[in-house]
Design a protein around this motif. Structure first.
Motif, PDB file in Angstrom:
ATOM      1  N   MET A   1      -9.305  20.460  -8.780  1.00 50.30           N
ATOM      2  CA  MET A   1      -8.356  19.533  -8.057  1.00 50.30           C
ATOM      3  C   MET A   1      -7.158  19.500  -8.829  1.00 50.30           C
ATOM      4  SD  MET A   1      -9.908  19.332  -4.997  1.00 50.30           S
ATOM      5  CE  MET A   1      -8.902  18.062  -4.359  1.00 50.30           C
ATOM      6  N   SER A   2      -6.046  19.438  -8.122  1.00 49.45           N
ATOM      7  CA  SER A   2      -4.841  19.575  -8.941  1.00 49.45           C
ATOM      8  C   SER A   2      -4.208  18.277  -9.087  1.00 49.45           C
ATOM      9  CB  SER A   2      -3.805  20.478  -7.828  1.00 49.45           C
ATOM     10  OG  SER A   2      -3.509  19.879  -6.953  1.00 49.45           O
ATOM     11  N   ARG A   3      -3.222  18.011 -10.039  1.00 49.90           N
ATOM     12  CA  ARG A   3      -2.888  16.789 -10.387  1.00 49.90           C
ATOM     13  C   ARG A   3      -1.517  17.132 -10.989  1.00 49.90           C
ATOM     14  NH1 ARG A   3      -5.564  12.941 -14.675  1.00 49.90           N
ATOM     15  NH2 ARG A   3      -4.994  14.608 -16.182  1.00 49.90           N
ATOM     16  N   SER A   4      -0.407  16.510 -10.624  1.00 49.08           N
ATOM     17  CA  SER A   4       0.974  16.463 -10.894  1.00 49.08           C
ATOM     18  C   SER A   4       1.792  15.333 -10.970  1.00 49.08           C
ATOM     19  CB  SER A   4       1.706  17.481 -10.038  1.00 49.08           C
ATOM     20  OG  SER A   4       2.151  16.923  -8.869  1.00 49.08           O
ATOM     21  N   PRO A   5       3.127  15.157 -11.381  1.00 47.49           N
ATOM     22  CA  PRO A   5       4.096  14.038 -11.391  1.00 47.49           C
ATOM     23  C   PRO A   5       3.874  13.402  -9.889  1.00 47.49           C
ATOM     24  CG  PRO A   5       4.836  15.497 -12.767  1.00 47.49           C
ATOM     25  CD  PRO A   5       3.875  16.156 -11.924  1.00 47.49           C
ATOM     26  N   ASN A   6       3.778  14.349  -8.745  1.00 48.24           N
ATOM     27  CA  ASN A   6       4.005  14.044  -7.346  1.00 48.24           C
ATOM     28  C   ASN A   6       2.607  13.505  -6.773  1.00 48.24           C
ATOM     29  OD1 ASN A   6       6.696  14.736  -7.506  1.00 48.24           O
ATOM     30  ND2 ASN A   6       6.165  16.539  -7.540  1.00 48.24           N
ATOM     31  N   PHE A   7       1.298  14.103  -7.082  1.00 50.75           N
ATOM     32  CA  PHE A   7       0.235  13.720  -6.516  1.00 50.75           C
ATOM     33  C   PHE A   7      -0.867  13.788  -7.553  1.00 50.75           C
ATOM     34  CE2 PHE A   7       1.114  18.257  -5.873  1.00 50.75           C
ATOM     35  CZ  PHE A   7      -0.132  18.849  -6.207  1.00 50.75           C
ATOM     36  N   ASP A   8      -2.109  13.231  -6.868  1.00 52.15           N
ATOM     37  CA  ASP A   8      -3.314  13.416  -7.690  1.00 52.15           C
ATOM     38  C   ASP A   8      -4.291  13.596  -6.676  1.00 52.15           C
ATOM     39  OD1 ASP A   8      -5.548  13.532  -9.303  1.00 52.15           O
ATOM     40  OD2 ASP A   8      -5.016  11.636 -10.506  1.00 52.15           O
ATOM     41  N   ASP A   9      -4.884  14.798  -6.523  1.00 52.05           N
ATOM     42  CA  ASP A   9      -6.107  14.929  -5.564  1.00 52.05           C
ATOM     43  C   ASP A   9      -7.201  15.103  -6.333  1.00 52.05           C
ATOM     44  OD1 ASP A   9      -3.830  15.606  -3.677  1.00 52.05           O
ATOM     45  OD2 ASP A   9      -3.985  17.770  -4.068  1.00 52.05           O
ATOM     46  N   ALA A  10      -7.330  14.675  -7.320  1.00 48.93           N
ATOM     47  CA  ALA A  10      -8.841  14.718  -7.992  1.00 48.93           C
ATOM     48  C   ALA A  10      -9.627  13.523  -7.543  1.00 48.93           C
ATOM     49  CB  ALA A  10      -8.415  14.684  -9.600  1.00 48.93           C
ATOM     50  N   HIS A  11     -10.914  13.607  -7.741  1.00 49.03           N
ATOM     51  CA  HIS A  11     -11.762  12.545  -7.396  1.00 49.03           C
ATOM     52  C   HIS A  11     -12.318  11.887  -8.658  1.00 49.03           C
ATOM     53  CE1 HIS A  11     -15.769  11.122  -6.299  1.00 49.03           C
ATOM     54  NE2 HIS A  11     -15.350  10.445  -5.320  1.00 49.03           N
TER      55      HIS A  11
ATOM     56  N   LEU B   1       0.958  -1.200   0.082  1.00 47.00           N
ATOM     57  CA  LEU B   1      -0.007   0.066  -0.105  1.00 47.00           C
ATOM     58  C   LEU B   1       0.799   1.279   0.063  1.00 47.00           C
ATOM     59  CD1 LEU B   1      -2.733   1.333   0.003  1.00 47.00           C
ATOM     60  CD2 LEU B   1      -2.918   1.112   2.526  1.00 47.00           C
ATOM     61  N   GLN B   2       1.060   1.969  -1.154  1.00 49.76           N
ATOM     62  CA  GLN B   2       1.550   3.055  -1.196  1.00 49.76           C
ATOM     63  C   GLN B   2       0.849   4.365  -1.527  1.00 49.76           C
ATOM     64  OE1 GLN B   2       3.829   1.823  -4.924  1.00 49.76           O
ATOM     65  NE2 GLN B   2       3.682  -0.111  -4.028  1.00 49.76           N
ATOM     66  N   ILE B   3       1.315   5.416  -1.037  1.00 49.28           N
ATOM     67  CA  ILE B   3       0.682   6.910  -1.059  1.00 49.28           C
ATOM     68  C   ILE B   3       1.565   7.823  -1.855  1.00 49.28           C
ATOM     69  CG2 ILE B   3      -0.612   6.469   0.677  1.00 49.28           C
ATOM     70  CD1 ILE B   3       1.307   8.357   2.528  1.00 49.28           C
ATOM     71  N   ASP B   4       0.810   8.697  -2.615  1.00 53.15           N
ATOM     72  CA  ASP B   4       1.902   9.810  -3.111  1.00 53.15           C
ATOM     73  C   ASP B   4       2.039  10.999  -2.053  1.00 53.15           C
ATOM     74  OD1 ASP B   4      -0.519  11.505  -2.776  1.00 53.15           O
ATOM     75  OD2 ASP B   4      -1.272  11.512  -4.949  1.00 53.15           O
ATOM     76  N   ALA B   5       2.809  12.014  -2.912  1.00 49.93           N
ATOM     77  CA  ALA B   5       3.030  13.280  -1.743  1.00 49.93           C
ATOM     78  C   ALA B   5       2.159  13.707  -1.145  1.00 49.93           C
ATOM     79  CB  ALA B   5       3.946  14.078  -2.744  1.00 49.93           C
ATOM     80  N   HIS B   6       0.683  13.740  -1.417  1.00 51.06           N
ATOM     81  CA  HIS B   6      -0.381  14.408  -0.650  1.00 51.06           C
ATOM     82  C   HIS B   6      -1.016  13.217   0.046  1.00 51.06           C
ATOM     83  CE1 HIS B   6      -0.769  18.466  -2.780  1.00 51.06           C
ATOM     84  NE2 HIS B   6       0.557  18.245  -2.542  1.00 51.06           N
TER      85      HIS B   6
END
Length: 964
Positions: A680-690, A601-606
């Motif tokens: 909602m923002s999305r980048s190579p480091n995270f994806d906060d979108a729903h 189970l992994q998570i992104d920067a956010h």
């Protein structure tokens, strides 16, 4: 005239034969020599048909025998023209060669005799003949050496002395056409797409193999696979086209190596090249594997004559097939390199081991999935010295995933070929493709005793367990618990567990309160009857063991599918009284989030779960739970018996597997960004979108019937009945029954406890083995393993001495004895024991690292360097070896070399600060926080939420999280 003509023909035949035998090559000069040899042979055979009687008249007996042998060889050659020289005709081919060589030697002897060489008497003639025959035999032996040895040596997989310092040094580098994949082509250029799309040309000779491949996961590795298709579309939308070549090196050869992958993938994904998958030419055109570091670290060869095989002209195809059947060796050398047969695991490692780095993830080096290293370090490979179990003989990838199947295809051996269905664990693709044969073979593979499950023990809840569990509950962000639970969580250095590669992967639980109370167990169940009281609370221990697997369970991209343990309790009335691991919607929906999962189970920067195959956004691992090969996992459940219970409680456990994860399947077939959350923002480091699942699944492969409800395979099952006592009955006393047939059950139970850091409980379980059979060294060794890990060296010495007395050469005993001696400061004695281990297992990199570390502590820097270099020859990315080589070279005054190893150490070392990202996530995901704890219990998701003494283990079956 006849003699001159025959001599010229013999010269041409022997010269071309020597060239064809020693230097088989798939090129025009070689096949020109094949044709010349063929024509010369036919000419000589016709010539001898009319002239042989005259040649034999008046010839010496030696000459006569020589010409008869040449004639026999000619007849055999004519037969070979008809039959070909494939494996089934090898005997005929060798008879042809033997008759030619012997006949030629005798003719040469006769020629020498006519010129006065050893002609004095019959004995001299015999000696002369023997000399020429011996010379011919030596010449053939030399030719065989020249044919095989350099070829084999040139096609071995060996690691470089040092790993690249950055990804920019891998493959062709940032300026290369295939970067960041490490793949290269031997000629340095592109390869036409149609080279990879013409697998059907192979079926003329390999019909069975072609048919098997048609249903395989290899065939559906590219954009004919809905899950992969969505992941690359999403990746390119997020990080661009070039980073996605990281995937294409192994998944999309027709697109990548032709240059078509330079375009946005939506423009080419529905072309024949985008739908080709991994065809025959991909794997079989790999001419060189440069290392076992994976990441498509290979060179592809573009055969000069491939157009003949795939030509639309039937005459050209027939000429190709005729020449291949007549002399298959050039074809074999192009498409079946020696390492494909002798180093199958290393060959497979090139795509079944990956890492990410800055050009892909805009972050740093991160380990992706890795099947090779944990196989190499295990007992299954027969290369690891420290495994709990060993099979009867060593096994590699092809032994399991390419089993022998009956076939009359060209290249078969004794009527068998290796299956190209590649049976493994992908049930999703054959399910959506409606391929019943592939699905059946995959399910059969998964259920063929790959793992086992054992409802092993039951014990009453104790107050000490309550206190320890409550303390663990307060460890919201991992690390050291407060209060009574003095466990230390393992340092998550990568997104994948280390398993048995290093003992440092075992957490340390220093709290006796949280140790498994062996004295309170009733075990093993189904050998010993167990009873419970109405209203009582019990801990049920279930053991899952890997049996036939040669790598972690589960394997592959372990963040991408659902694999979990299910435990269900039903009373005599058919009412469910406990259920952990239930699947919603009748088995078609998400899994109970409080289930015991096997995954990473992994998570992104956010702090968003990595659930879209967006590995490039991974910044921290919340937890990793995988079972090493030849090991086990012990799972604890808190079972509350209803006050109204009577009769019996029926417990059933299942290891369930579903590829892919429920959430990822919804996303792959119908996932779109929620228009309400467009900001909602999305980048190579995270994806906060729903994301919502409102897209059209019919537009993706396999979605014609909507979003598929993927099958769940029960890989292993077990059941136990518990007797329910009357309400006023006393608590039943613990009962342990020791039976010789149950020693592995106790061992598995102990292994599971050991790997979760319950060293005291593990030692108690291993001690039962010594009581069952005092002559079994496993019990004593494993007790010593636990005692060494907990630092009880006195107890460790006692039991390890017992193990050595029973089996003086047992390598794992020597290894742990060396660990004990090293902790005591007895470096010379420890080194001696490690050398005993290496004499049996010279490729165990942990043993090399341990011995090197001892030499370093003794300031024997040069000796230490040799050991650490031996480790790097096995795994250039080994963190400990690179670290210690930095120290050793510093000690030797080699600052430049020390700096190089420092670069590698810093590259492969974990980002320790990344674990701070897990704290906020764990506070809002209590089920995942529970799973993160090395020792934890699961409660029922079926019953209504009940008041519990331990809040951590209470819960109801709530909404599915993205991580599920």
């Amino acid at each position: 005239m006849k003699r001159r003509f025959s001599a010229i023909l013999l010269f041409v035949l022997f010269a071309t034969a020597a060239y064809l035998f020693v230097w088989p090559s798939a090129n025009v000069p070689y096949f020109g020599a094949v044709i010349l040899h063929l024509l010369a042979g036919i000419t000589l055979l016709v010539f001898l048909l009319f002239a042989l009687r005259g040649i034999l008249r008046g010839a010496s007996i030696t000459s006569r025998i020589g010409w008869v042998l040449i004639a026999v060889a000619g007849v055999l050659g004519a037969v070979l023209i008809k039959t070909g020289a494939r494996r089934d005709e090898c005997t005929l081919l060798y008879a042809h060669i033997g008759a030619c060589v012997a006949g030629g030697a005798l003719l040469a002897s006769a020629w020498a005799g006519n010129r006065g060489f050893l002609t004095q008497g019959r004995a001299a003639g015999f000696l002369r003949n023997a000399m020429f025959l011996l010379a011919a035999a030596l010449a053939v032996s030399g030719a065989w050496w020249m044919r095989t040895v350099p070829w084999e040596r040139a096609h071995r997989i060996e690691n470089p002395a040092i790993a690249p310092a950055t990804m920019d040094s891998e493959g062709d580098g940032p300026g290369g056409p295939f970067f960041p994949s490490s793949a290269q082509t031997a000629h340095g250029g592109s390869i036409p797409a149609n080279y990879f799309t013409e697998s059907d040309s192979c079926q003329r000779c390999h019909a069975d193999i072609y048919k098997e491949w048609q249903g395989s996961a290899h065939h559906f590795s590219s954009f004919n696979n809905a899950w992969y298709r969505k992941s690359i579309e999403y990746m390119q939308d997020t990080v661009g086209v070039k980073p996605s070549k990281w995937c294409a090196g192994c998944h999309d050869p027709a697109l990548l190596y032709s240059g078509m992958f330079n375009r946005p993938i939506r423009e080419v994904e529905d072309t024949p090249a985008g739908q080709a998958g991994l065809g025959c030419m991909m794997c079989h055109s790999i001419a060189k594997v440069k290392s076992t570091m994976g990441q498509a670290d290979f060179q592809l060869e573009y055969p000069a004559l491939h157009r003949m095989a795939a030509s639309s002209n039937p005459l050209v195809r027939r000429l190709h097939d005729f020449l291949t059947e007549l002399n298959p060796e050039p074809h074999r050398r192009v498409f079946l390199k020696p390492f494909m047969r002798t180093q199958t695991a290393e060959f497979c490692s090139t795509c079944h081991k990956v890492h990410l780095d800055v050009p892909v993830n805009h972050y740093r080096w991160v380990r992706g999935f890795n099947e090779y290293d944990n196989w190499q370090a295990s007992g299954v490979s027969f290369q690891g010295a420290r495994s709990f179990y060993y099979p009867a003989k060593g096994q590699a990838c092809a032994d399991c995933h390419m089993p022998l199947t009956h076939s009359a295809d060209a290249g078969n051996i004794a009527g068998n070929v290796h299956s190209h269905r590649f049976p493994a664990a992908n049930t999703a693709l054959p399910y959506v493709n409606d391929d019943q044969q592939q699905l059946s073979d995959t399910e059969k593979f998964l259920t063929d005793h790959e793992v086992s499950v054992d409802i092993f023990a039951i014990s009453p809840e104790t107050a000490s367990q309550n206190g320890a569990n409550a303390a663990a509950a307060r460890a919201q962000s991992g690390g050291t618990a407060v209060g009574g639970g003095n466990f230390v969580a393992p340092n998550l250095e990568t997104t994948f567990a280390q398993g048995e590669e290093a003992e440092t992967s075992v957490p340390t639980n220093a709290s006796p309160e949280s140790a498994t109370p062996i004295a309170l167990l009733t075990a093993p169940l189904n050998r010993t009857p167990a009873s419970v009281r109405p209203g009582g609370t019990y801990r049920v221990d279930v053991v899952v063991r890997t049996r036939k697997l040669g790598h972690f369970f589960p394997g592959g991209t372990v963040d991408a599918y659902d694999c979990w343990l299910e435990l269900k309790a039903v009373d005599d009335k058919g009412e469910t009284v406990f259920w952990s691991g239930r699947t919603r919607d009748g088995g078609e929906g998400p899994v109970d989030p409080g289930a015991h999962f096997y995954r990473s189970l992994q998570i992104d920067a956010h702090g968003n779960p990595i659930n879209k195959r967006n590995a490039w956004s991974t910044r921290a691992a919340v937890y990793v739970r995988l079972i090493p090969p030849g090991a086990a996992d012990t799972v604890h459940y808190r079972l509350q018996i209803p006050q109204s219970a009577s009769g019996r409680i029926h417990l059933s456990a299942r290891v369930n597997y579903r590829k892919f994860a429920w959430w990822n399947t919804q996303f792959s077939f119908a996932g779109t960004r929620d228009p309400k959350d467009a900001d909602m923002s999305r980048s190579p480091n995270f994806d906060d979108a729903h994301y919502v699942f409102t897209g059209d699944p019919t537009k993706v492969p396999g979605g014609g019937k909507g979003i598929p409800a993927l099958p769940i395979v029960a890989m292993a099952e077990n059941a136990v009945d518990l007797n329910v006592l009357p309400p006023n009955a006393a608590e039943p006393k613990p009962k342990v029954e020791l039976n010789r047939d149950d020693w592995t059950r106790w061992n598995d139970f102990g292994i599971g406890l050991f790997l979760q850091g319950d060293l005291s409980g593990a030692a108690g379980a291993f001690e039962k083995i010594t009581e069952i059979d005092p002559k079994n060294p496993d019990g004593w060794v494993n007790m010593g393993r636990a005692r060494v890990q907990e630092g009880n060296l006195t107890a460790a010495r006692e039991v390890l001495d017992r193990a050595l007395g029973l089996s003086p050469k047992l390598a794992r005993t020597h290894f742990f004895y060396a660990r004990m001696l090293r902790q005591e400061g007895h470096y010379d004695e420890a080194a001696e024991h490690l050398r005993v281990v290496l004499s049996q297992y010279p490729r165990d990199r942990v043993v090399h690292d341990d011995l090197g570390r001892i030499y370093f502590l003794q300031r024997r820097y040069s000796d230490a360097v040799k050991e650490f270099n031996a480790t790097l020859a096995i795994d250039p990315e080994d963190l400990e070896a690179n670290y210690n080589l930095m120290l050793c070279n510093t000690g030797l005054g080699r600052s430049d070399q020390a700096n190089e190893y420092q670069k590698r150490y810093l590259r492969f070392k974990a980002d320790e600060s990344a674990q701070t990202l897990t704290g906020p996530y764990l506070r809002t995901h209590p089920d995942d926080n529970t799973e993160r704890q090395p020792i934890h219990e699961h409660v029922s998701a079926e019953a209504p939420k009940q008041k519990s003494k331990v809040g951590k283990y209470s819960g109801v079956f709530g909404q599915a999280k993205d991580s599920d």
